[in-house]
Design a protein around this motif. Structure first.
Motif, mmCIF file in Angstrom:
data_model
loop_
_atom_site.group_PDB
_atom_site.id
_atom_site.type_symbol
_atom_site.label_atom_id
_atom_site.label_comp_id
_atom_site.label_asym_id
_atom_site.label_seq_id
_atom_site.Cartn_x
_atom_site.Cartn_y
_atom_site.Cartn_z
ATOM 1 N N ASN A 1 -12.882 24.058 24.836
ATOM 2 C CA ASN A 1 -12.084 25.042 24.091
ATOM 3 C C ASN A 1 -12.991 25.756 23.089
ATOM 4 O O ASN A 1 -14.175 25.418 22.970
ATOM 5 N N SER B 1 -16.223 16.297 18.997
ATOM 6 C CA SER B 1 -15.536 15.022 19.266
ATOM 7 C C SER B 1 -15.351 14.219 17.992
ATOM 8 O O SER B 1 -14.272 13.666 17.744
ATOM 9 N N ARG C 1 -12.637 15.762 15.903
ATOM 10 C CA ARG C 1 -11.293 15.515 16.451
ATOM 11 C C ARG C 1 -10.851 14.091 16.132
ATOM 12 O O ARG C 1 -9.687 13.850 15.820
ATOM 13 N N MET C 2 -11.800 13.158 16.223
ATOM 14 C CA MET C 2 -11.455 11.762 15.918
ATOM 15 C C MET C 2 -11.055 11.615 14.446
ATOM 16 O O MET C 2 -10.282 10.727 14.097
ATOM 17 N N LEU D 1 5.735 28.077 19.719
ATOM 18 C CA LEU D 1 5.997 26.645 19.866
ATOM 19 C C LEU D 1 7.337 26.218 19.266
ATOM 20 O O LEU D 1 7.762 25.082 19.462
ATOM 21 N N GLY D 2 7.969 27.115 18.527
ATOM 22 C CA GLY D 2 9.292 26.808 17.962
ATOM 23 C C GLY D 2 9.247 25.838 16.792
ATOM 24 O O GLY D 2 10.251 25.202 16.464
ATOM 25 N N LEU D 3 8.079 25.686 16.165
ATOM 26 C CA LEU D 3 7.950 24.728 15.061
ATOM 27 C C LEU D 3 8.241 25.410 13.730
ATOM 28 O O LEU D 3 7.515 26.327 13.333
ATOM 29 N N LYS E 1 10.793 21.618 8.230
ATOM 30 C CA LYS E 1 10.393 20.216 8.153
ATOM 31 C C LYS E 1 9.842 19.730 9.505
ATOM 32 O O LYS E 1 8.920 18.915 9.558
ATOM 33 N N THR E 2 10.408 20.254 10.588
ATOM 34 C CA THR E 2 9.920 19.871 11.921
ATOM 35 C C THR E 2 8.427 20.175 12.049
ATOM 36 O O THR E 2 7.655 19.374 12.573
ATOM 37 N N ASP F 1 6.441 17.659 9.924
ATOM 38 C CA ASP F 1 6.435 16.335 10.569
ATOM 39 C C ASP F 1 5.486 16.339 11.769
ATOM 40 O O ASP F 1 4.701 15.415 11.962
ATOM 41 N N PHE F 2 5.612 17.385 12.566
ATOM 42 C CA PHE F 2 4.800 17.478 13.782
ATOM 43 C C PHE F 2 3.314 17.531 13.446
ATOM 44 O O PHE F 2 2.515 16.759 13.977
ATOM 45 N N ASP G 1 1.958 14.361 12.012
ATOM 46 C CA ASP G 1 1.939 13.306 13.028
ATOM 47 C C ASP G 1 0.716 13.438 13.925
ATOM 48 O O ASP G 1 0.192 12.444 14.438
ATOM 49 N N MET G 2 0.267 14.655 14.123
ATOM 50 C CA MET G 2 -0.817 14.909 15.083
ATOM 51 C C MET G 2 -2.188 15.055 14.427
ATOM 52 O O MET G 2 -3.202 14.811 15.057
ATOM 53 N N SER H 1 11.362 23.946 24.188
ATOM 54 C CA SER H 1 10.111 24.158 23.448
ATOM 55 C C SER H 1 9.447 22.841 23.081
ATOM 56 O O SER H 1 10.052 21.767 23.158
ATOM 57 N N LEU H 2 8.212 22.960 22.648
ATOM 58 C CA LEU H 2 7.466 21.807 22.164
ATOM 59 C C LEU H 2 8.213 21.150 21.003
ATOM 60 O O LEU H 2 8.316 19.926 20.926
ATOM 61 N N ALA H 3 8.780 21.971 20.136
ATOM 62 C CA ALA H 3 9.506 21.432 18.989
ATOM 63 C C ALA H 3 10.726 20.627 19.440
ATOM 64 O O ALA H 3 11.005 19.552 18.894
ATOM 65 N N TYR I 1 9.552 17.281 20.872
ATOM 66 C CA TYR I 1 9.045 16.414 19.798
ATOM 67 C C TYR I 1 10.199 15.816 18.989
ATOM 68 O O TYR I 1 10.249 14.604 18.748
ATOM 69 N N ILE I 2 11.144 16.665 18.587
ATOM 70 C CA ILE I 2 12.241 16.174 17.745
ATOM 71 C C ILE I 2 13.169 15.239 18.520
ATOM 72 O O ILE I 2 13.655 14.230 17.970
ATOM 73 N N TYR J 1 -8.089 14.779 23.570
ATOM 74 C CA TYR J 1 -7.543 14.542 22.220
ATOM 75 C C TYR J 1 -6.143 15.125 22.049
ATOM 76 O O TYR J 1 -5.677 15.259 20.925
ATOM 77 N N LYS K 1 2.134 10.512 22.716
ATOM 78 C CA LYS K 1 3.009 9.972 21.663
ATOM 79 C C LYS K 1 4.480 10.015 22.093
ATOM 80 O O LYS K 1 5.244 9.094 21.808
#
Lengths: 204, 220
Positions: free
Chosen positions: A92, A104, A107-108, A130-132, A135-136, A139-140, A143-144, B60-62, B65-66, B103, B109
């Motif tokens: 990428n 690498s 990323r780790m 992505l629709g994020l 709070k979602t 959180d997402f 988390d990642m 969607s991804l969201a 995930y949720i 990665y 998850k």
């Protein structure tokens, strides 16, 4: 344009436009580049078809092609394996700029990379694509990932406002990391040598 | 009544409303239990969600995930109801990880959450896991299925090393290889090319895949 430059065309993701134009200027490379909009990454099939069409067009004109992309759609391997085509190393865009080892290890460490063009479009990518939201999104992202890392090649002003907003949106801290163009230049040279060597062998 | 709750809960899943989804289950569980909520609300809603995920591109991804996080919330509450000295019933151990150089953790998850929700004991080795480590763990815990996730072609080809590791240790047929990730959905032929025994189109479909592979491995 010398004979070598005349034979080669770059097909490049627009995310590398500033970097590639700088390399062309500094290395006195007078090579044609066909830029493909980086937002096509949100549609792998669309990117596949666009690259397929550009490759067919350039190879039909007997050009050698350097692909400046990561492994950005599922058929990239077939496209980069075509005679007269070479893709730069890296799965990428951050890995292309940083090299495998550094990428690498970062990323780790939980790094999420940002580059100039996508920093300006983060809302389009994350909220609409992505629709994020709200709070979602926090959180997402938490988390990642552990932090945002902006890769600064020094060619464009660092988009501070966007970084602040992205940090606020994701709940992640950000860092700005200076990045040399040397690994990218080395990959471009390797690819050009390879496709031109193939050309000599084909001519033999 | 249960149908109304189920429909409302399902809409919350689609609308990525984690707190209202939890609240409606909390209220419902007051007079019943979270374990009953798992069977009567969560599972049917996830089945509907999974069908939508498999057939429509606009999940969607969201949303994915949720949905997973809501499932995790409710399963955690259900687990808390169990007496401390009672071990949960397990369908068996499985080992999963993102293959070497990969990665992209999201899919893995989500798979972990849905597998645990379905009763599997999951050993999640994380990102960038080399083939030998996945198989060492599988042997150590007696897992009959190993799952490898890869998002791109570049990393998907590293799954071949896992196939080689399984075969070279004489585990062929006894340890099955599940593969997954975006590139396998877009190029299904890759599953066989890298030596996979099966795949699932999304995280919600993985428990069913695991059951099939586990049965096949048990028959040897």
């Amino acid at each position: 344009m010398n004979e070598t430059e005349h034979k080669v065309v770059f097909i490049a993701c627009s995310i590398f436009k500033s970097e590639l134009e700088e390399i062309k200027k500094k290395s006195a490379l007078n090579i044609s580049v066909r830029y493909v909009p980086s937002m096509l990454h949100m549609s792998p099939e669309g990117l596949n078809l666009r690259l397929k069409s550009l490759l067919q067009e350039e190879l039909a004109r007997s050009k050698k092609v350097v692909l400046l992309f990561g492994d950005c759609h599922p058929y990239m391997h077939e496209q980069e394996s075509l005679p007269g085509v070479c893709r730069v190393e890296g799965m990428n865009c951050p890995e292309i700029l940083l090299g495998h080892t550094r990428y690498s290890s970062m990323r780790m460490e939980g790094s999420f990379f940002l580059m100039a063009e996508w920093s300006k479009r983060w809302r389009e990518v994350f909220k609409e694509g992505l629709g994020l939201k709200g709070k979602t999104a926090k959180d997402f992202m938490k988390d990642m990932h552990d932090k945002l890392v902006y890769l600064d090649t020094g060619l464009l002003p660092v988009p501070m406002r966007e970084l602040e907003e992205m940090s606020d949106y994701s709940g992640l801290p950000y860092e700005i990391m200076s990045v040399s163009l040397e690994p990218l230049l080395a990959e471009i040279r390797r690819c050009m040598e390879r496709i031109l060597k193939d050309d000599i062998h084909t001519s033999d | 009544m249960a149908d109304d709750i189920l429909e409302t809960f399902f809409q919350y899943l689609l609308q990525t409303k984690r707190e209202p989804a939890n609240a409606i289950i909390d209220e419902w569980a007051k007079e019943r239990s979270y374990r009953e909520a798992v069977f009567k609300i969560l599972e049917p809603a996830l089945v509907r969600f999974g069908e939508k995920w498999s057939t429509e591109e606009d999940v969607s991804l969201a949303q994915g995930y949720i949905a997973a996080k809501i499932a995790e919330d409710i399963m955690t509450k259900a687990a808390m109801e169990r007496p401390m000295d009672v071990e949960p019933e397990s369908k068996g151990p499985v080992v999963i990880g993102n293959i070497e150089d990969d990665y992209h953790a999201l899919g893995r998850k989500l798979v972990v959450i849905f597998l645990r929700s379905a009763g599997w004991k999951v050993y999640d080795l994380g990102n960038d896991v080399i083939a030998g480590d996945l198989i060492d763990k599988a042997v150590q815990v007696g897992a009959k299925v190993v799952g490898a996730s890869a998002m791109m072609y570049t990393t998907a080809v590293n799954v071949k090393k896992l196939r080689k590791e399984i075969d070279s240790r004489g585990l062929s047929g006894r340890v099955k290889l599940a593969v997954g990730g975006a590139v396998f959905n877009l190029r299904p032929e890759l599953v066989g090319e890298v030596g996979g025994d099966g795949t699932a189109r999304n995280a919600l479909a993985v428990p069913e895949l695991m059951e099939r592979l586990y049965d096949e491995a048990s028959k040897g």
